[in-house]
Design an enzyme around this catalytic site. Structure first.
Site, short mmCIF file in Angstrom:
data_model
loop_
_atom_site.label_atom_id
_atom_site.label_comp_id
_atom_site.label_asym_id
_atom_site.label_seq_id
_atom_site.Cartn_x
_atom_site.Cartn_y
_atom_site.Cartn_z
N TYR A 172 7.41 -38.51 42.10
CA TYR A 172 8.18 -37.37 41.56
C TYR A 172 8.40 -36.31 42.62
CZ TYR A 172 7.99 -39.78 37.26
OH TYR A 172 8.17 -40.75 36.32
N TRP A 220 2.60 -50.44 52.28
CA TRP A 220 2.56 -48.98 52.37
C TRP A 220 1.54 -48.40 51.40
CZ3 TRP A 220 3.48 -44.63 49.31
CH2 TRP A 220 3.95 -44.88 48.03
N SER A 275 21.72 -30.81 40.33
CA SER A 275 22.02 -29.72 39.40
C SER A 275 22.76 -28.57 40.07
CB SER A 275 20.73 -29.18 38.79
OG SER A 275 19.99 -30.23 38.22
N THR A 329 13.49 -37.13 31.40
CA THR A 329 14.46 -37.63 32.37
C THR A 329 15.81 -37.83 31.70
OG1 THR A 329 12.60 -38.79 33.34
CG2 THR A 329 14.75 -39.29 34.23
N LYS A 363 17.70 -34.68 31.36
CA LYS A 363 18.39 -34.26 32.59
C LYS A 363 19.71 -35.01 32.75
CE LYS A 363 15.36 -32.73 35.94
NZ LYS A 363 15.68 -31.42 35.69
N HIS A 412 -0.11 -47.39 35.44
CA HIS A 412 0.94 -48.36 35.15
C HIS A 412 1.29 -49.17 36.41
CE1 HIS A 412 4.26 -45.14 35.96
NE2 HIS A 412 3.96 -45.78 37.06
N HIS A 413 0.76 -48.74 37.56
CA HIS A 413 0.90 -49.56 38.77
C HIS A 413 -0.17 -50.65 38.81
CE1 HIS A 413 3.76 -46.75 40.67
NE2 HIS A 413 3.09 -45.84 39.99
N SER A 451 0.64 -31.28 57.11
CA SER A 451 1.97 -30.69 57.25
C SER A 451 2.62 -30.46 55.90
CB SER A 451 2.83 -31.61 58.12
OG SER A 451 4.18 -31.33 57.95
N SER A 452 2.55 -31.46 55.01
CA SER A 452 3.15 -31.32 53.67
C SER A 452 2.49 -30.21 52.88
CB SER A 452 2.97 -32.59 52.86
OG SER A 452 3.70 -33.60 53.37
N ASP A 484 13.57 -14.73 55.15
CA ASP A 484 13.00 -15.91 55.81
C ASP A 484 11.97 -16.50 54.87
OD1 ASP A 484 11.83 -17.79 57.69
OD2 ASP A 484 12.69 -16.57 59.28
N HIS A 490 7.96 -49.72 57.40
CA HIS A 490 9.20 -49.29 56.76
C HIS A 490 8.89 -48.34 55.59
CE1 HIS A 490 13.02 -49.34 54.60
NE2 HIS A 490 12.41 -49.84 53.54
N HIS A 526 1.56 -41.67 42.02
CA HIS A 526 2.60 -41.48 41.03
C HIS A 526 3.22 -40.10 41.08
CE1 HIS A 526 5.31 -43.25 38.35
NE2 HIS A 526 5.37 -42.06 37.79
N ARG A 545 7.24 -60.14 46.37
CA ARG A 545 7.61 -59.22 47.43
C ARG A 545 6.69 -59.40 48.63
NH1 ARG A 545 5.21 -53.39 45.25
NH2 ARG A 545 5.98 -52.65 47.24
N GLU A 595 3.47 -38.51 43.64
CA GLU A 595 4.24 -38.59 44.89
C GLU A 595 5.67 -39.08 44.62
OE1 GLU A 595 3.96 -37.84 48.00
OE2 GLU A 595 5.49 -39.08 48.93
#
Lengths: 522, 177
Positions: free
Chosen positions: A254, A138, A265, A325, A328, A299-300, A166-167, A102, A73, A250, A447, A252
């Site tokens: 963002y 994951w 926006s 943040t 924004k 921090h993870h 690809s990314s 293009d 998932h 991390h 979890r 990622e």
């Protein structure tokens, strides 16, 4: 504007149009449809999880399969749904928004898309393999993903490699397009914010996806070629894996939220009929979030035993991110302030984004407090936090973007009534699903476990009911899209009354070829 | 189009660079920990005791004995916990037995928690300095002689040493880590 006639040909017919296309609009559509498909596959896995968690005890699936579901998932939603959806939006909208004919590298564009179906076919095929699909979460922490991994882990590694390539190619394409193909009079500080946030996101992708590729390569050599990057028995270090993973992981998160900031926006000013408040500060805030994202990875890992200095540094650095943040969120609210607001479906999703993303931001701030994190770590509080930033964050922004630009893509207005149904069902469903998770998490429910203590039963039942409501209400979205593609009220070039930007200068539906001569930008 | 090519090459260079940087992080983290003394790694060299004893405080020292999953040895801490004054000489004993029938070589690696304690933990003699060679079924007592530095920060009240024995029979006789 120029139409599809003239010396240029239109789209090829049949399947070859999609296999060999180099048109940014075709490729954008393919990305979006692919990500919607993945969204449903990943979503069904979430429903398996919620089905098992309806009541305590084991009833629907085996614990081993439950672990495969949580893992798949997460992987599918992150790499298969959210990221390709943003790339699809970039493909469709970036050239239209900067006045380019293009993407800069159209063949590469085709290649980056067609890598994805193979990557995810490979990943999904592990579900029917001996030993089952990846079951290590994951985040695939070593040694769970190396020493104790099922044999299918090798397929997982190559799927990640493919999706990563690809990314990266997609990101390079976006950067070259934005830097080299803007209309001559469009300076950087005149670019729409969606373009700005994607430019920054693309740089993040180029910076961190290769590190992820390196990390899974280390796993591969650890598993098959006798190296010991993550094996203490050979002089390696399993904690090193977490450092490498979160150095990617991390930024990622963002990558999955900055384009969303850009979309919001675009939408909020349109339906407030006012220009965006604080354009320049938005650009600087996005850039500082991107830079800060490289300094907060541990921090993870507050509970792995990092020294006090590390705990403090990563705690303060993480809290610092809430400043840009906050800028924004303030700017979006200030844009709406005293605007002539209307509440069409894109605006509803955008406002829900602002409110619910902020809730997710606040729970993130709670998690950032390292002494408190020892209690929250690996509980449902974390699950509630990142689902609040990813579902009403990333997913709602993608939905908002789809409703906002769908008339431009198809030439027809979508069904506003169904759109609103979709919004309210999703809104109620997701809050029912994820809000109770804060409470069970604070009370200590871990979890990724298929069974739970009886005192969590009521909240989990609510979560499961909400999950099913949210999941099935996404079918309304499919209905809206199908109806909108088939027909409906014809859309004008400027679909929304307050809409600004080059994408509204081309007719609806946007012709196959647009901006063959660059437009004037005021 | 020329500027496209230049930009693409730069971006590809950045991609390759970041891929290599990922691998460079492996030694870089070690270097970083060496410089800052983080990660609880002890220096594997004997230290001289200065002779000053700080009797005003007593520190609890705990010992944990582990074997790596591939290590078929029995390894037990005989002194699980002791109380020492900073500066005082102390000794902790361990029991180790080779459970196989073949001769094996083992090496113990130590980790200190909290990691800040690592640089204040001085070992005058330790079985972890040397490779341990045990014949089949051979049992042996090993020990560590140590003292705590009088500069140990006040907030450290308890230090835990965790020893893990690794099988290095197949490795060349070089000092591990």
């Amino acid at each position: 504007m120029t139409s599809a006639v003239g010396h240029h040909h239109g789209p090829a017919t049949g399947i070859t149009r999609w296999l060999f296309t180099t048109n940014h609009k075709d490729i954008g559509s393919m990305y979006l449809i692919f990500s919607l498909l993945m969204f449903f596959i990943g979503g069904s896995m979430a429903l398996v999880i919620r089905m098992e968690l309806v009541e305590p005890g084991l009833q629907v699936v085996q614990p081993e399969f439950f672990n495969q579901m949580t893992t798949m998932h997460g992987l599918i939603m992150v790499f298969g749904a959210v990221m390709p959806a943003f790339v699809g939006l970039a493909n469709w909208m970036v050239p239209l928004m900067i006045g380019a004919p293009d993407m800069a590298l159209p063949r590469l564009n085709n290649f980056s898309f067609w890598l994805l179906p193979f990557a995810f076919f490979m990943l999904l095929s592990t579900l029917v393999m001996d030993g089952g699909a990846p079951d290590f979460g994951w985040t695939f922490y070593a040694p769970l993903s190396t020493t104790y991994a099922p044999p299918s882990v090798t397929f997982f590694i190559f799927a990640i490699h493919l999706a990563g390539v690809s990314s990266i190619l997609g990101a390079i394409n976006v950067i070259v397009t934005i830097m080299n193909m803007r209309a001559p009079t469009m300076s950087y500080m005149k670019m729409p914010l969606f373009v700005w946030t994607w430019l920054i996101t693309a740089f993040l992708l180029v910076a961190v996806m290769p590190v992820l590729a390196g990390t899974v390569t280390m796993m591969l050599t650890d598993i098959h070629f006798g190296t010991s990057f993550f094996d203490a028995g050979g002089g390696g270090d399993p904690v090193l894996f977490q450092h490498l993973f979160w150095f990617f992981g991390h930024p990622e998160v963002y990558i999955m939220i900055l384009p969303a900031f850009g979309i919001i926006s675009q939408i909020v000013p349109t339906f407030s009929r006012k220009p965006l408040f604080g354009y320049a500060s938005m650009v600087y805030a996005t850039s500082s979030i991107a830079l800060l994202s490289f300094t907060v990875w541990a921090h993870h890992m507050f509970t792995v035993g990092i020294p006090l200095v590390g705990e403090l540094f990563f705690m303060y650095a993480t809290m610092l991110i809430s400043v840009p943040t906050g800028v924004k969120v303030f700017n979006w609210v200030a844009t709406m302030f005293r605007g002539s607001m209307t509440f069409e479906t894109p605006m509803l999703f955008a406002i829900a984004f602002i409110v619910l993303f902020t809730i997710g931001g606040f729970s993130g701030l709670m998690l950032a407090i390292s002494p408190a994190d020892f209690q929250y770590h690996d509980t449902y509080f974390v699950v509630a936090h990142f689902h609040y930033v990813l579902v009403p964050g990333a997913v709602f922004s993608i939905m908002a973007a789809a409703y906002y630009w769908m008339p431009k893509w198809t030439g027809n207005m979508y069904d506003e009534y169904l759109g609103k149904c979709h919004f309210w069902c999703s809104f109620v469903g997701l809050n029912l699903t994820f809000f109770p998770m804060h409470f069970v998490g604070l009370a200590g429910m871990p979890r990724r476990i298929p069974d739970y203590s009886i005192q969590f039963a009521d909240f989990n039942l609510v979560s499961s009911l909400g999950g099913f409501l949210f999941g099935f209400s996404q079918l309304i979205f499919v209905l809206v899209v199908v109806k909108c593609v088939k027909g409906g009220k014809k859309a004008e070039a400027v679909v929304w009354e307050g809409a600004e930007g080059l994408e509204w200068q081309v007719p609806s539906p946007a012709p196959y070829h647009t901006f063959e001569t660059p437009p004037e930008v005021k | 189009m020329k500027s496209n090519r230049k930009l693409i090459l730069q971006l590809c260079g950045a991609t390759v660079g970041m891929f290599l940087f990922g691998f460079a992080l492996v030694p870089l983290y070690d270097v970083f920990c060496d410089i800052t003394g983080l990660n609880g790694k002890l220096e594997l060299v004997a230290k001289k005791n200065t002779g000053v004893i700080d009797t005003s405080r007593a520190i609890k020292v705990q010992f944990i004995a582990n074997t790596n999953e591939n290590m078929p040895w029995d390894f037990v801490a005989k002194d699980v916990e002791m109380t020492v004054h900073p500066g005082e000489n102390a000794r902790a004993d361990f029991f180790v037995q080779n459970l196989t029938n073949e001769q094996m070589v083992g090496q113990a690696i130590v980790s200190v928690s909290p990691s800040i304690g690592a640089k204040y933990f001085h070992k005058t003699q330790c079985f972890c300095f040397d490779r341990q060679v045990l014949n089949g079924k051979q049992a042996q007592e090993v020990s560590v002689l140590f003292s705590l530095d009088t500069d140990l920060p006040d907030r450290v009240k308890k230090i835990t040493l965790s020893y893990t024995f690794f099988d290095i029979t197949d490795l060349q006789p070089v000092a591990a880590n």
